[in-house]
Design an enzyme around this catalytic site. Structure first.
Site, PDB file in Angstrom:
ATOM      1  CB  THR A  25      36.096  48.514 -63.599  1.00  0.00           C
ATOM      2  OG1 THR A  25      35.720  47.170 -63.367  1.00  0.00           O
ATOM      3  CG2 THR A  25      35.442  49.431 -62.597  1.00  0.00           C
ATOM      4  NE  ARG A  82      34.456  39.076 -58.341  1.00  0.00           N
ATOM      5  CZ  ARG A  82      34.925  40.238 -58.782  1.00  0.00           C
ATOM      6  NH1 ARG A  82      34.144  41.028 -59.494  1.00  0.00           N
ATOM      7  NH2 ARG A  82      36.150  40.605 -58.523  1.00  0.00           N
ATOM      8  CB  VAL A  83      29.508  41.314 -55.194  1.00  0.00           C
ATOM      9  CG1 VAL A  83      29.659  42.819 -55.068  1.00  0.00           C
ATOM     10  CG2 VAL A  83      28.080  40.956 -55.616  1.00  0.00           C
ATOM     11  CG  HIS A  90      42.481  40.664 -58.281  1.00  0.00           C
ATOM     12  ND1 HIS A  90      42.787  40.216 -57.021  1.00  0.00           N
ATOM     13  CD2 HIS A  90      41.727  39.688 -58.860  1.00  0.00           C
ATOM     14  CE1 HIS A  90      42.256  39.014 -56.848  1.00  0.00           C
ATOM     15  NE2 HIS A  90      41.612  38.676 -57.942  1.00  0.00           N
ATOM     16  N   GLY A  91      39.513  42.864 -58.073  1.00  0.00           N
ATOM     17  CA  GLY A  91      38.530  43.258 -57.073  1.00  0.00           C
ATOM     18  C   GLY A  91      38.701  42.643 -55.702  1.00  0.00           C
TER      19      GLY A  91
END
Ligand code: ASP
Length: 301
Positions: free
Chosen positions: A168, A196-197, A221-222
């Site tokens: 990202t 997925r968000v 890791h979101g």
């Protein structure tokens, strides 16, 4: 005073990708800084830096975004104005090369803060934003990543050596008027579910910004980042614990590791223009130009 810091993701970046990542973040930071010293706003600088990284297929944003389980690119982005606390974000958008610019349009041209999926694409059309063929956003690298991992599963406590791409991108800037902005843009994680968000487009998780305290952008890791609202935790830690900006980044990452077994990285510009960064992963690509004009770039701890 003008300063900017950018990141291009935090994970166990393999050696063969190091030079592409470093040169991408270096160009993004120096282009944004050039704009700042020519009087552009912090919002402009963040958009310039992130567009650059979205256009570079070495990063998981825009072109080169991670593929979902069906092999599609779905993009998330956020931009925040530290003066007004206004923000705009988009999530799960397809066919758009520069979601950071669409997020800015949400902030500046709608009465809303976030648009997702079909609605974000309808808005993009209304704004005259060119829609690209979905295939144009797919890179060879993102296809290889999907082939390596066809179903996403977070491996708890194994993330320090995790080679799954978490690249990202993000930027934080302070302009010559002392206004700040922060932004983050991503394709998410490889083999994610359709729709997925993660943390990136969520205010307080993927980014946070307030002229009174500072601005942050996160990567890693979101789901973990969202659980601890990492971006705002860094600002709160700085404000409440009276530590240095770098220490605030480190303490917040430590909290994420202890509390939810999550790994990642953070960049920050404090309200006085001090630049800071920290990561709990093996590597994070970053570059900065500080308030004295000194350019720095790195990837290892
Ligand atoms: N945080 C991003 C997400 O989970 C991934 C990354 O940082 O590369 O969507």
């Amino acid at each position: 005073m003008a300063a900017v810091i950018v990141h291009g993701g935090a994970y166990a970046i393999p050696d063969h990708l190091v030079s592409a990542k470093k040169s991408g973040v270096h160009t993004a930071a120096t282009s944004a800084h050039k704009a700042l010293i020519h009087g552009k706003t912090a919002i402009d600088a963040v958009e310039i830096a992130i567009r650059h990284l979205e256009d570079d297929p070495a990063f998981n944003a825009g072109h080169g975004g991670a593929l979902n389980v069906q092999g599609e690119v779905e993009l998330d982005a956020i931009i925040i104005d530290g003066k007004t606390l206004e923000f705009g974000s988009v999530a799960a958008v397809e066919n758009i090369s520069n979601p950071i610019s669409l997020a800015r349009m949400v902030m500046e041209k709608t009465d809303h803060v976030m648009l997702v999926g079909k609605g974000a694409n309808i808005f993009a059309k209304e704004m005259g934003v060119a829609q690209v063929d979905a295939k144009e956003l797919i890179s060879d690298f993102s296809k290889e990543e999907l082939a390596r991992q066809s179903v996403y599963k977070h491996v708890v406590n194994d993330s320090f050596d995790n080679q799954l791409e978490h690249d990202t991108v993000g930027a934080v800037a302070i302009d010559i008027h002392g206004n700040m902005a922060a932004g983050t843009s991503t394709g998410g994680i490889t083999a994610k579910r359709v729709g997925r968000v993660g943390d990136s487009p969520l205010v307080g998780s993927g980014a946070s910004c307030d002229n009174e305290i500072g601005g942050t952008s996160c990567t890693g890791h979101g789901e973990s980042i969202a659980k601890v609202t990492l971006a705002s935790r860094v600002l709160t830690t700085l404000q409440k614990e009276g530590c240095s900006p770098e220490e605030a980044c480190k303490r917040s990452l430590e909290y994420m590791k202890t509390k939810v077994s999550g790994f990642g990285g953070v960049i920050m510009v404090a309200a006085d223009g001090t630049i800071a960064k920290a990561f709990s992963t093996k590597r994070m690509a970053w570059a900065s130009v500080d308030k004295t004009g000194t350019v720095q770039c790195g990837i290892d701890p």
